[in-house]
Design a protein around this motif. Structure first.
Motif, PDB file in Angstrom:
ATOM      1  N   ASN A  49      95.140  21.742  -1.564  1.00  0.00           N
ATOM      2  CA  ASN A  49      96.297  22.117  -0.747  1.00  0.00           C
ATOM      3  C   ASN A  49      96.487  21.225   0.469  1.00  0.00           C
ATOM      4  O   ASN A  49      97.601  21.065   0.966  1.00  0.00           O
ATOM      5  CB  ASN A  49      96.161  23.575  -0.290  1.00  0.00           C
ATOM      6  CG  ASN A  49      96.621  24.535  -1.381  1.00  0.00           C
ATOM      7  OD1 ASN A  49      97.554  24.230  -2.126  1.00  0.00           O
ATOM      8  ND2 ASN A  49      95.958  25.673  -1.496  1.00  0.00           N
ATOM      9  N   THR A  80      98.866  15.163  -7.971  1.00  0.00           N
ATOM     10  CA  THR A  80      99.398  14.856  -9.298  1.00  0.00           C
ATOM     11  C   THR A  80      98.428  15.384 -10.356  1.00  0.00           C
ATOM     12  O   THR A  80      97.228  15.503 -10.115  1.00  0.00           O
ATOM     13  CB  THR A  80      99.622  13.330  -9.529  1.00  0.00           C
ATOM     14  OG1 THR A  80      98.371  12.688  -9.710  1.00  0.00           O
ATOM     15  CG2 THR A  80     100.358  12.679  -8.387  1.00  0.00           C
ATOM     16  N   HIS A  88     101.319  18.136 -18.305  1.00  0.00           N
ATOM     17  CA  HIS A  88     101.988  19.392 -17.932  1.00  0.00           C
ATOM     18  C   HIS A  88     101.018  20.552 -18.077  1.00  0.00           C
ATOM     19  O   HIS A  88     101.011  21.485 -17.277  1.00  0.00           O
ATOM     20  CB  HIS A  88     103.229  19.601 -18.805  1.00  0.00           C
ATOM     21  CG  HIS A  88     104.263  18.543 -18.544  1.00  0.00           C
ATOM     22  ND1 HIS A  88     105.137  18.606 -17.504  1.00  0.00           N
ATOM     23  CD2 HIS A  88     104.508  17.370 -19.185  1.00  0.00           C
ATOM     24  CE1 HIS A  88     105.896  17.525 -17.494  1.00  0.00           C
ATOM     25  NE2 HIS A  88     105.532  16.754 -18.511  1.00  0.00           N
ATOM     26  N   ARG A 123      98.812  20.790 -15.072  1.00  0.00           N
ATOM     27  CA  ARG A 123      99.568  21.335 -13.929  1.00  0.00           C
ATOM     28  C   ARG A 123      99.604  22.863 -14.021  1.00  0.00           C
ATOM     29  O   ARG A 123      99.318  23.568 -13.059  1.00  0.00           O
ATOM     30  CB  ARG A 123     100.982  20.744 -13.950  1.00  0.00           C
ATOM     31  CG  ARG A 123     101.881  21.274 -12.858  1.00  0.00           C
ATOM     32  CD  ARG A 123     103.281  20.636 -12.955  1.00  0.00           C
ATOM     33  NE  ARG A 123     104.149  21.166 -11.928  1.00  0.00           N
ATOM     34  CZ  ARG A 123     104.831  22.290 -12.064  1.00  0.00           C
ATOM     35  NH1 ARG A 123     104.772  22.993 -13.186  1.00  0.00           N
ATOM     36  NH2 ARG A 123     105.598  22.724 -11.083  1.00  0.00           N
ATOM     37  N   PHE A 145      97.899  25.804 -11.484  1.00  0.00           N
ATOM     38  CA  PHE A 145      98.591  26.933 -10.844  1.00  0.00           C
ATOM     39  C   PHE A 145      98.011  28.273 -11.294  1.00  0.00           C
ATOM     40  O   PHE A 145      97.968  29.228 -10.542  1.00  0.00           O
ATOM     41  CB  PHE A 145     100.104  26.879 -11.128  1.00  0.00           C
ATOM     42  CG  PHE A 145     100.834  25.883 -10.258  1.00  0.00           C
ATOM     43  CD1 PHE A 145     100.755  25.968  -8.871  1.00  0.00           C
ATOM     44  CD2 PHE A 145     101.597  24.875 -10.815  1.00  0.00           C
ATOM     45  CE1 PHE A 145     101.414  25.050  -8.051  1.00  0.00           C
ATOM     46  CE2 PHE A 145     102.266  23.944 -10.014  1.00  0.00           C
ATOM     47  CZ  PHE A 145     102.177  24.035  -8.626  1.00  0.00           C
ATOM     48  N   LYS A 171     101.404  23.993  -2.923  1.00  0.00           N
ATOM     49  CA  LYS A 171     102.246  22.780  -2.912  1.00  0.00           C
ATOM     50  C   LYS A 171     102.705  22.438  -4.313  1.00  0.00           C
ATOM     51  O   LYS A 171     102.124  22.919  -5.283  1.00  0.00           O
ATOM     52  CB  LYS A 171     101.425  21.600  -2.399  1.00  0.00           C
ATOM     53  CG  LYS A 171     101.271  21.601  -0.918  1.00  0.00           C
ATOM     54  CD  LYS A 171     100.813  20.236  -0.461  1.00  0.00           C
ATOM     55  CE  LYS A 171     100.878  20.185   1.042  1.00  0.00           C
ATOM     56  NZ  LYS A 171      99.765  19.437   1.599  1.00  0.00           N
ATOM     57  N   GLU A 172     103.688  21.553  -4.392  1.00  0.00           N
ATOM     58  CA  GLU A 172     104.143  21.106  -5.718  1.00  0.00           C
ATOM     59  C   GLU A 172     103.091  20.149  -6.319  1.00  0.00           C
ATOM     60  O   GLU A 172     102.396  19.435  -5.606  1.00  0.00           O
ATOM     61  CB  GLU A 172     105.512  20.401  -5.591  1.00  0.00           C
ATOM     62  CG  GLU A 172     106.194  20.141  -6.918  1.00  0.00           C
ATOM     63  CD  GLU A 172     106.038  21.264  -7.963  1.00  0.00           C
ATOM     64  OE1 GLU A 172     105.359  21.034  -8.966  1.00  0.00           O
ATOM     65  OE2 GLU A 172     106.569  22.372  -7.775  1.00  0.00           O
ATOM     66  N   SER A 201     103.004  17.120  -9.030  1.00  0.00           N
ATOM     67  CA  SER A 201     103.826  16.297  -9.938  1.00  0.00           C
ATOM     68  C   SER A 201     102.986  15.852 -11.116  1.00  0.00           C
ATOM     69  O   SER A 201     101.781  15.616 -10.979  1.00  0.00           O
ATOM     70  CB  SER A 201     104.385  15.033  -9.274  1.00  0.00           C
ATOM     71  OG  SER A 201     104.175  15.020  -7.914  1.00  0.00           O
TER      72      SER A 201
END
Ligand code: GMT
Length: 372
Positions: free
Chosen positions: A143, A149, A153, A156, A160, A167-168, A170
């Protein structure tokens, strides 16, 4: 740009990717400083704008566990200050992201701002990082990164799912230098491995439990009953002897060669007809992408991010984890006919082109530029 790259220097995928990225950035004119405890294995040959800084971890009788993270953070501070780096890119969260946070705070006190990009690779999230002994520090330091990055997918989503990330993230997919992997096979080498023109199957990994190398042996034994074939095992690790024992038990030991850790993967892959990847999980499967770039179709599991790179019926096939029978059938379907095999090879090579170094590296540069 003056970029610091922190990674594991070993044969693992994260170290390979980080090193190839650094080399590509250096070729584009950036100054690249590697900060690791050993020269990265793929950092061979001389490039004028690549620098290597070894992290020294002094021992002391009091230390049962020498504090690598502290030594790393101190080296980061030293290298960033003395080379006036613009940005630090750390690969694999543990312990690189938390050491980077520490370095960033030290430099802040001295009036220097250093943006930190953290790239998540796989087991730092899905296996080791989730362990409660690491999770709070991993969550915090991810964070605190200026940019995060993930290499697929799937990774990612997993991040989460398992961490409280604010945060996002990518997605910048892994890449391969297609020009380096599209070679002509060395005939003499092929003849040594397969003197009677047997099909060559190949598996490359760090032989950890997660790779399920015993499935590779079982698939090969099934294939070998129907198609004259050889199996090459590249790499080494804790499960190697399990694979060897099983090969003996199944009577296929003489058809298998363990060639150990190899740097010139392009020369080895190009003689192969099929790549087997039986992992319980892969965030991406860089080894499979390198195989495709060398024109080798892939029979794999459908775990994690593998479905983002392996296209069933085109570049290979996918099966559920542990479904040895299905993977054996798929391997035989690809290998039994010359024309079918050639079509899979051509499609695998064509598919790998979308992950070419020249397409993906600019995505990292674009990300870096946001912080300058
Ligand atoms: O566990 C490994 O295979 C090594 C590991 C690493 O980080 O060194 O590999 C991970 O990162 C690679 C590069 O991004 C990915 O291609 C691998 O799929 C990933 N491994 C796992 O997720 C198990």
């Amino acid at each position: 740009m003056r970029i610091g790259i922190v990674c594991y220097p070993t044969f693992g995928g994260s170290g390979v990717l980080a090193t190839e990225l650094g080399k590509a950035l250096a070729q584009k004119g950036h100054m690249v400083h590697f900060i690791t405890y050993q020269q990265p294995v793929r950092l061979n040959g001389f490039l004028p704008n690549i620098f290597y800084h070894e992290v020294q971890v002094p021992t002391y009788p009091l230390f049962d566990y020498p504090p690598y993270e502290t030594a790393l953070a101190s080296t980061m501070v030293d290298v960033i200050k003395n080379n006036n780096l613009d940005l630090l890119h750390v690969h694999y969260a543990i312990p690189h992201a938390s050491a980077a946070y520490m370095a960033k705070q030290i430099l802040k006190k001295e009036g220097k701002h250093i943006p930190v990009v953290t790239t998540l690779h796989g087991t730092d999230i899905t296996l080791v990082g989730r362990d409660k002994t690491y999770a709070p520090v991993v969550t915090f330091s991810i964070n605190e990164s200026d940019a995060i990055t993930a290499v697929s997918h799937n990774l990612r989503e997993e991040t989460f799912k398992h961490f409280d990330i604010t945060k996002e993230i990518s997605v910048i997919m892994n890449f391969v230098d297609v020009s380096r992997f599209s070679r002509k096979p060395i005939d003499a080498f092929k003849k040594v491995i397969a003197p009677n023109k047997e099909r060559i199957l190949l598996h490359a990994s760090n032989f950890r439990k997660i790779k399920r190398v015993q499935d590779v042996v079982k698939i090969f034994a099934n294939v070998n009953k129907q198609i004259p074939s050889k199996l090459l095992f590249v790499g080494d690790g804790p499960e190697r002897s399990t694979a060897e024992d099983l090969a003996r038990e199944l009577g296929v030991c003489d058809e298998i060669r363990f060639v150990g850790k190899q740097e010139q993967m392009e020369d080895i892959l190009v003689i192969a007809d099929l790549f087997l990847l039986t992992s319980e999980y892969e965030s991406f499967g860089l080894a499979a992408l390198e195989a495709m770039a060398a024109g080798v179709p892939v029979v794999s599991t459908n775990a994690g991010g593998l479905s983002e790179i392996n296209v069933p019926g085109q570049t290979g096939y996918m099966s559920n984890v542990g479904d040895v029978e299905d993977m054996s059938r798929n391997a035989i379907a690809i290998l039994k006919d010359d024309e079918v095999l050639q079509a899979f090879k051509d499609r695998a090579a064509a598919h790998a082109k979308q992950y070419d170094i020249h397409t993906i590296v600019p995505q990292y540069e674009e990300l870096y530029e946001k912080f300058l």
